[in-house]
Enzyme design. Structure first.
Site, PDB file in Angstrom:
ATOM      1  CG  HIS A  72      -2.090  -0.755   1.148  1.00 51.06           C
ATOM      2  ND1 HIS A  72      -3.192  -0.584   2.033  1.00 51.06           N
ATOM      3  CD2 HIS A  72      -2.366  -1.977   0.350  1.00 51.06           C
ATOM      4  CE1 HIS A  72      -3.902  -1.621   2.034  1.00 51.06           C
ATOM      5  NE2 HIS A  72      -3.567  -2.331   0.840  1.00 51.06           N
ATOM      6  CE1 TYR A 201      -5.428   4.063   8.618  1.00 56.01           C
ATOM      7  CE2 TYR A 201      -5.672   3.420  10.824  1.00 56.01           C
ATOM      8  CZ  TYR A 201      -5.169   3.482   9.556  1.00 56.01           C
ATOM      9  OH  TYR A 201      -4.131   1.967   9.767  1.00 56.01           O
ATOM     10  N   PRO A 293      -4.075   0.652  18.854  1.00 54.34           N
ATOM     11  CG  PRO A 293      -5.290  -0.543  18.473  1.00 54.34           C
ATOM     12  CD  PRO A 293      -4.978  -0.126  19.850  1.00 54.34           C
ATOM     13  CE  LYS A 297       4.894   3.706  13.110  1.00 54.84           C
ATOM     14  NZ  LYS A 297       4.775   2.660  12.258  1.00 54.84           N
ATOM     15  CE1 TYR A 384      -1.041   3.683   9.329  1.00 54.07           C
ATOM     16  CE2 TYR A 384      -0.354   3.183   7.386  1.00 54.07           C
ATOM     17  CZ  TYR A 384      -0.713   2.797   7.985  1.00 54.07           C
ATOM     18  OH  TYR A 384      -1.730   2.134   8.226  1.00 54.07           O
TER      19      TYR A 384
END
Ligand code: RFL
Ligand code: PHB
Length: 392
Positions: A72, A201, A293, A297, A384
Site C-alpha cells: 500500500h 481511517y 493499534p 506500530k 506511519y
C-alpha cells in the site's frame, strides 16, 4: 538442557528473534505457554512497515508475504463524509507499507523454525525465570506433567503484556508509564471484498472506524466501542449498521457485508516499562511496551526490539558487551517515538467522552491542517511507514 539464549514466548517477537539468532549461529529454545494453533488463531496486526518486510526478506521468510501481501502506497483519512488520501510514497520519498496479517507472518516464521529443526516447546506450563541477576540464568517449566530446566547465558522475555518475564523483575527496579483510553476497538473479520483498495481511517461524531483487509477477499473492520461493551451484544447486523453510519456515504453504499468469522474487543492503552534489561534478562515487544493499534506500530516495534537484541547478542559472542549495555536505551528511543505517534493518532481520530465541543473543534482543525499542509502530512507519513532504526 543448555542453550545460549532461552526465548520465553513464541509470538512474533520470540519467533523473529529465534530466526535472527539462528542466522547468527546462536542456539536458542522458544518456550511458549499456548498451543501452536492458539497462537495462530489470534487475529491482530495487519500492517508491516517497510523495515519489517525487509527484515523478513533478510531472514529468508518473505516469499509468501511478497506473493500474498498487499503493498500500500497510501491510505485515506476520512472526516465530514469526505476522503483525503495520505500519499505515503509521495510524502516519504517512495516508502510503502505491506498489509499482511500477523497470523500469516507468525505462520511463516514457525514453518522456517521447524524446517531448520530448531527447538520450540508449546503448551509449556508454570514457566518461571531464575538467577538472571547473575551469570547463569535458568528457565523452568513443565510440559505434559514433566518438569524441565533450561540453563542459558541470556533470557529473552518475548511473552507479551501478560507474560511472566516483566512480572519476574522486582517492582522497585521498574519504572512504568501508562495511559488507558476510555474506549476499545470492536474488530470483525469477514470473507467479503474490502470496501476500498486502501485502508480508511474515519473520524466520525459517533466514534472512530477503520476499514482494513487481509486479502482482496477478506476484510477487517474496527469500530470504536465503549469499555463496557460485550462482543455478545454486537450481532453482525448491528456491527454492519453502525459501520455504515460512520463511513462516508459512497463507502457506506458500496460496503459488502457477510457473516463474521471472528469478532473481538480490545481495550486501548499506552504502556512502557523501563529499563528493558535486568542483568541477563532482556524484554522485547509487548512484554515491555504496548501502544494503541491506531498507528499500527505494536508488531513493528517488536521487530525492531529483537533486531537490536540479536545484534547485541552477536556482538557479545564476538567479544563486545557494548550492544547489550546500549540495548535498553536504544530500544526506548524508538519505542517512545512510536508511543508518541500512536497516542497522537489515537487522540486525533477518536471521540473522547470528556473533551466536548472544544476537543472536537481542535481535532477538526488538526485534520484540516494535516490534509492541507505538506509538512504536517509528511510528519504523519514518515511515522506511519516507520522511523529509521536508531544506532548505538
Ligand atoms: P504477543 O503477540 O503477545 O506474543 C507473546 C507470546 O508469549 C506467550 N506467553 C508466554 N509464553 C511462555 N510463558 C509465559 N508465561 C507466557 N505468557 C505469554 C503468549 O502466549 C504469546 O504467544 O507479543 P509479541 O510477540 O511482543 O508481539 C506483539 C504484537 O502481537 C502486538 O504488538 C501487535 O499485535 C499489536 N497490533 C498491531 N501491531 C502492528 O504493528 N500493526 C497493526 O496493524 C496492529 N494491529 C495490534 C493490532 C493489536 C491488536 N490487539 C488485539 C491488541 C490490532 C489489534 C486489534
Ligand atoms: C488491521 O488490519 O488489523 C489494522 C490495520 C491498521 C491499524 C490497525 C489494525 O492501524
Amino acid at each position: 538442557m543448555r542453550v545460549q539464549v532461552a526465548i520465553v514466548g513464541g509470538g512474533p517477537a520470540g519467533h523473529l528473534l529465534g530466526q535472527l539468532l539462528h542466522r547468527a549461529g546462536i542456539d536458542a529454545i522458544v518456550i511458549e505457554q499456548r498451543s501452536q494453533d492458539y497462537v495462530l488463531g489470534r487475529i491482530r496486526a495487519g500492517v508491516l512497515e517497510q523495515g519489517t518486510t525487509e527484515l523478513l526478506d533478510e531472514l529468508g521468510v518473505g516469499a509468501r508475504m511478497h506473493r500474498e501481501g498487499l503493498v500500500h502506497g497510501g491510505f485515506s483519512l476520512d472526516f465530514d463524509g469526505a476522503h483525503h488520501r495520505i500519499d505515503l510514497q509521495q510524502l516519504t520519498g517512495g516508502k510503502q507499507v505491506m498489509v499482511y496479517g500477523q497470523t500469516e507472518l507468525t505462520h511463516d516464521l514457525m514453518d522456517a523454525r521447524a524446517a531448520a529443526g530448531l527447538k520450540t516447546v508449546y503448551e509449556a506450563e508454570q514457566v518461571s525465570l531464575h538467577d538472571f541477576d547473575g551469570e547463569h540464568p535458568k528457565v523452568r517449566y513443565t510440559n505434559g506433567g514433566v518438569s524441565y530446566e533450561v540453563e542459558c547465558d541470556f533470557i529473552a522475555g518475548c511473552d507479551g503484556y501478560h507474560g511472566v518475564s516483566r512480572a519476574s523483575v522486582p517492582a522497585n527496579s521498574l519504572q512504568t508509564y501508562e495511559r488507558v483510553y476510555p474506549f476499545g476497538w470492536l474488530g470483525i473479520l469477514a470473507d467479503t471484498p474490502p470496501v476500498s483498495h486502501e485502508l480508511v481511517y474515519t473520524n466520525h461524531a459517533r466514534g472512530f472506524a477503520l476499514c482494513s483487509m487481509r486479502s482482496p477477499r477478506r476484510s477487517r473492520y474496527y469500530l470504536q466501542c465503549s469499555l463496557d461493551d460485550k462482543v455478545e451484544h454486537w450481532s453482525d447486523a448491528a456491527f454492519w449498521d453502525e459501520l455504515r453510519r460512520r463511513l462516508a456515504p459512497d463507502l457506506a453504499e458500496r460496503l459488502v457485508t457477510g457473516p463474521s468469522i471472528e469478532k473481538s474487543i480490545a481495550p486501548l492503552r499506552s504502556f512502557v516499562a523501563e529499563p528493558m534489561r535486568f542483568g541477563r534478562l532482556f524484554l522485547a515487544g509487548d512484554a515491555a511496551h504496548i501502544v494503541p493499534p491506531t498507528g499500527a506500530k505494536g508488531l513493528n516495534l517488536a521487530a525492531s526490539d529483537v533486531r537490536y537484541l540479536a545484534r547485541a547478542l552477536a556482538e557479545f559472542y564476538a567479544g563486545s558487551r557494548t550492544g547489550l549495555d546500549h540495548y535498553s536505551d536504544t530500544c526506548l528511543r524508538r519505542v517512545w517515538k512510536a508511543v508518541r505517534f500512536s497516542w497522537w493518532f489515537t487522540s486525533l481520530m477518536h471521540k473522547f467522552p470528556d473533551t466536548g465541543g472544544f476537543g472536537q473543534k481542535v481535532q477538526h482543525a488538526e485534520l484540516d491542517y494535516l490534509i492541507h499542509s505538506p509538512a504536517a502530512g509528511a510528519a504523519l507519513a514518515e511515522n506511519y511507514v516507520g522511523l529509521p532504526l536508531e544506532t548505538w
